[in-house]
Motif scaffolding. Structure first.
Motif, PDB file in Angstrom:
ATOM      1  N   UNK A  35      29.968  27.832 102.654  1.00  0.00           N
ATOM      2  CA  UNK A  35      29.318  29.126 102.421  1.00  0.00           C
ATOM      3  C   UNK A  35      29.687  30.172 103.487  1.00  0.00           C
ATOM      4  N   UNK A  36      30.951  30.176 103.872  1.00  0.00           N
ATOM      5  CA  UNK A  36      31.443  31.263 104.727  1.00  0.00           C
ATOM      6  C   UNK A  36      31.329  32.583 103.964  1.00  0.00           C
ATOM      7  N   UNK A  37      31.212  33.684 104.703  1.00  0.00           N
ATOM      8  CA  UNK A  37      31.058  34.994 104.065  1.00  0.00           C
ATOM      9  C   UNK A  37      32.027  36.006 104.667  1.00  0.00           C
ATOM     10  N   UNK A  38      32.362  36.996 103.867  1.00  0.00           N
ATOM     11  CA  UNK A  38      33.163  38.121 104.346  1.00  0.00           C
ATOM     12  C   UNK A  38      32.205  39.182 104.902  1.00  0.00           C
ATOM     13  N   UNK A  39      31.718  38.936 106.117  1.00  0.00           N
ATOM     14  CA  UNK A  39      30.760  39.842 106.743  1.00  0.00           C
ATOM     15  C   UNK A  39      31.511  40.972 107.449  1.00  0.00           C
ATOM     16  N   UNK A  65      32.639  34.522  92.259  1.00  0.00           N
ATOM     17  CA  UNK A  65      32.225  35.641  91.406  1.00  0.00           C
ATOM     18  C   UNK A  65      32.398  36.990  92.095  1.00  0.00           C
ATOM     19  N   UNK A  66      33.360  37.073  93.031  1.00  0.00           N
ATOM     20  CA  UNK A  66      33.595  38.329  93.722  1.00  0.00           C
ATOM     21  C   UNK A  66      32.486  38.720  94.678  1.00  0.00           C
ATOM     22  N   UNK A  67      31.711  37.730  95.142  1.00  0.00           N
ATOM     23  CA  UNK A  67      30.546  38.007  95.982  1.00  0.00           C
ATOM     24  C   UNK A  67      30.872  38.111  97.466  1.00  0.00           C
ATOM     25  N   UNK A  68      32.077  37.659  97.858  1.00  0.00           N
ATOM     26  CA  UNK A  68      32.384  37.615  99.285  1.00  0.00           C
ATOM     27  C   UNK A  68      31.820  36.375  99.952  1.00  0.00           C
ATOM     28  N   UNK A  69      31.370  35.406  99.146  1.00  0.00           N
ATOM     29  CA  UNK A  69      30.791  34.153  99.640  1.00  0.00           C
ATOM     30  C   UNK A  69      31.643  32.992  99.141  1.00  0.00           C
ATOM     31  N   UNK A  70      31.857  31.994 100.010  1.00  0.00           N
ATOM     32  CA  UNK A  70      32.746  30.875  99.681  1.00  0.00           C
ATOM     33  C   UNK A  70      31.988  29.551  99.779  1.00  0.00           C
ATOM     34  N   UNK A  97      19.325  34.438 106.433  1.00  0.00           N
ATOM     35  CA  UNK A  97      20.688  34.685 105.950  1.00  0.00           C
ATOM     36  C   UNK A  97      20.974  33.849 104.702  1.00  0.00           C
ATOM     37  N   UNK A  98      20.412  32.628 104.655  1.00  0.00           N
ATOM     38  CA  UNK A  98      20.554  31.791 103.457  1.00  0.00           C
ATOM     39  C   UNK A  98      19.947  32.510 102.260  1.00  0.00           C
ATOM     40  N   UNK A  99      18.798  33.145 102.481  1.00  0.00           N
ATOM     41  CA  UNK A  99      18.173  33.895 101.389  1.00  0.00           C
ATOM     42  C   UNK A  99      19.073  35.047 100.950  1.00  0.00           C
ATOM     43  N   UNK A 100      19.715  35.709 101.901  1.00  0.00           N
ATOM     44  CA  UNK A 100      20.627  36.799 101.563  1.00  0.00           C
ATOM     45  C   UNK A 100      21.778  36.292 100.695  1.00  0.00           C
ATOM     46  N   UNK A 101      22.304  35.122 101.055  1.00  0.00           N
ATOM     47  CA  UNK A 101      23.403  34.525 100.288  1.00  0.00           C
ATOM     48  C   UNK A 101      22.952  34.194  98.874  1.00  0.00           C
ATOM     49  N   UNK A 102      21.758  33.573  98.754  1.00  0.00           N
ATOM     50  CA  UNK A 102      21.261  33.206  97.428  1.00  0.00           C
ATOM     51  C   UNK A 102      20.952  34.447  96.606  1.00  0.00           C
ATOM     52  N   UNK A 103      20.440  35.488  97.283  1.00  0.00           N
ATOM     53  CA  UNK A 103      20.199  36.754  96.585  1.00  0.00           C
ATOM     54  C   UNK A 103      21.468  37.233  95.894  1.00  0.00           C
ATOM     55  N   UNK A 104      22.572  37.155  96.623  1.00  0.00           N
ATOM     56  CA  UNK A 104      23.820  37.712  96.089  1.00  0.00           C
ATOM     57  C   UNK A 104      24.452  36.784  95.056  1.00  0.00           C
ATOM     58  N   UNK A 105      24.374  35.471  95.284  1.00  0.00           N
ATOM     59  CA  UNK A 105      24.976  34.529  94.338  1.00  0.00           C
ATOM     60  C   UNK A 105      24.171  34.429  93.049  1.00  0.00           C
ATOM     61  N   UNK A 106      22.841  34.419  93.152  1.00  0.00           N
ATOM     62  CA  UNK A 106      21.995  34.236  91.980  1.00  0.00           C
ATOM     63  C   UNK A 106      21.333  35.530  91.516  1.00  0.00           C
ATOM     64  N   UNK A 107      20.606  36.175  92.441  1.00  0.00           N
ATOM     65  CA  UNK A 107      19.863  37.366  92.054  1.00  0.00           C
ATOM     66  C   UNK A 107      20.736  38.456  91.465  1.00  0.00           C
ATOM     67  N   UNK A 108      21.854  38.762  92.135  1.00  0.00           N
ATOM     68  CA  UNK A 108      22.729  39.833  91.665  1.00  0.00           C
ATOM     69  C   UNK A 108      23.367  39.489  90.322  1.00  0.00           C
ATOM     70  N   UNK A 109      23.901  38.257  90.226  1.00  0.00           N
ATOM     71  CA  UNK A 109      24.614  37.879  89.009  1.00  0.00           C
ATOM     72  C   UNK A 109      23.661  37.711  87.825  1.00  0.00           C
ATOM     73  N   UNK A 110      22.458  37.174  88.081  1.00  0.00           N
ATOM     74  CA  UNK A 110      21.503  36.986  86.991  1.00  0.00           C
ATOM     75  C   UNK A 110      20.903  38.302  86.517  1.00  0.00           C
TER      76      UNK A 110
END
Length: 247
Positions: A47-51, A37-42, A134-147
């Motif tokens: 769950x690699x990230x474009x940090x 979803x264009x989040x920078x997370x794979x 960091x897991x929370x940060x990932x979930x924030x972006x995958x779920x919180x941002x999109x929802x």
């Protein structure tokens, strides 16, 4: 500025050979544009990230690297939550500091008493706590941002907000139940009735002897089907809906 004040406090406490630097908050972020979803997370790549380092923090990072190379110990002051653990651990990794010479100072406030107590209780950073944050940060972006965009469009809410740890706990407990679940093979017996364009599925619940919760033996189901072949069924004439209101 607080870090100037902190420098004065350290000198008054007898720490004269110290250099105080400020990160001005986060020094990295997950760059969007690619990934899920264009989040920078794979998710498909563990769950690699474009940090990336924030552009406005590159000068700070260079200064920390330069000063830390001369330091015997590096103390990183943070808040007392897991986010503080993550920010400090990120600074260690980004600035390529030796973890064994880095210590965390939990600073709920910048006062001589709080600084002195934090120095006395300084401890190494926890990679596990940092990873949990960091897991929370990932979930924030995958779920919180999109929802949040969904909530704005369909619920009229401003945002969903950050993904809370309690929600993660619920998911973890549910996942453990799924993993520990022992499959229970059983059968249900249903019959479809059709009237005009209305199709109703009736579930077999009881016979003349007792109610049947579920069938565990396929042979029992086949026997009932065989016995029902020549039975004349009643049919549904109409369906009424009613609501009982109790005061």
């Amino acid at each position: 500025m607080l870090f100037f004040y902190l420098n004065d406090i350290l000198k008054k406490l007898g720490y004269n050979k110290t250099t105080v630097l400020c990160t001005y908050g986060r020094i990295t972020e997950i760059a969007g544009g690619s990934g899920a979803y264009g989040s920078g997370i794979y998710p498909e790549k563990n769950f690699d990230t474009d940090m990336v380092i924030l552009p406005e923090r590159k000068k700070v990072v260079d200064e920390i690297i330069a000063q830390a190379s001369y330091a015997e110990h590096v103390y990183i002051g943070t808040n007392q939550d897991r986010e503080g653990e993550l920010l400090g651990w990120t600074a260690i990794k980004v600035c390529e500091l030796a973890p064994e010479k880095c210590f965390r100072l939990v600073l709920p406030e910048i006062t001589p008493e709080a600084v002195n107590e934090a120095l006395a209780q300084a401890k190494p950073f926890s990679a596990h706590q940092a990873q949990a944050a960091f897991v929370r940060t990932i979930i924030d972006k995958l779920l919180g941002y999109s929802l949040s965009s969904f909530a704005k469009k369909y619920l009229g809410a401003k945002s969903i907000g950050r993904y809370q740890a309690v929600g993660l706990q619920i998911l973890a407990e549910r996942e453990r139940k799924i993993e520990n679940h022992i499959p229970d093979l059983h059968y249900e017996l249903c019959l479809d009735f059709i009237k005009d364009d209305l199709k109703i599925r009736a579930k077999y619940l009881e016979n003349n002897e007792a109610k049947v919760q579920k069938f565990t033996n396929k042979a029992d189901v086949e026997m009932i089907m065989l016995n029902c072949k020549n039975i004349q069924y009643c049919y549904i004439e109409n369906i009424k809906k009613s609501i009982d209101i109790f005061c």
